[in-house]
Design a protein around this motif. Structure first.
Motif: not given
Length: 164
Positions: A90-102
């Motif tokens: 979750i921390a690794a993808f925190r900047r993704s616009p899809r972070a909540p889905w991830i």
């Protein structure tokens, strides 16, 4: 917003670990059942805002399994590993616009597919039976965690915080 001080990070970490254990304690009647609806694992989503929480969240899972799990060291070590992997993803993808889905997917899939690896050994039950029941239970926590992260990111964006 300025970077958090070490003292603030430690304070937030301690509060999150305590919250995780309290939530596990209050939901233990269905957190350790056949479907293991672990509402506390939705808190892994907080590492999408505060990446320094990866280690404390892993420790929180370890502590919960030590205090309430009753399955011994393998379950405690497995719990910390799953906590680290889930909150780390979750921390690794925190900047993704899809972070909540991830976050929702990570909270559902990593514990749902990871925990049965040692539970099947400890409980002498087939992996796929355990995985199916754990995935069902973790789906609720995943949805809640994803929603939690989405709401927090929106509030921080509205407040002008550039951290996430």
């Amino acid at each position: 917003m300025k970077e958090l001080t070490v003292t603030r990070k430690l304070t937030i970490s301690a509060l999150v670990v305590a919250l995780y254990v309290v939530v596990m304690t209050t939901t233990r009647s269905f957190a350790f059942g056949q479907y293991q609806v672990r509402v506390a694992t939705s808190l892994y989503a907080l590492s999408g805002i505060f990446p320094f929480l990866v280690l404390p969240l892993g420790f929180a899972n370890f502590l919960s399994n030590a205090l309430m799990g009753g399955l011994g060291p393998l379950d405690m070590i497995g719990g910390i590993l799953v906590g680290l992997l889930t909150s780390g993803a979750i921390a690794a993808f925190r900047r993704s616009p899809r972070a909540p889905w991830i976050a929702a997917a990570a909270i559902t899939l990593i514990p749902g597919l990871g925990v049965p690896l040692w539970l099947s050994y400890l409980l002498h039950l087939p992996y796929f039976v355990l995985a199916a029941s754990l995935l069902i239970g973790q789906a609720a926590a995943g949805v809640f965690g994803g929603l939690l992260l989405a709401v927090l990111k929106k509030r921080l964006a509205a407040a002008g915080d550039q951290r996430s």
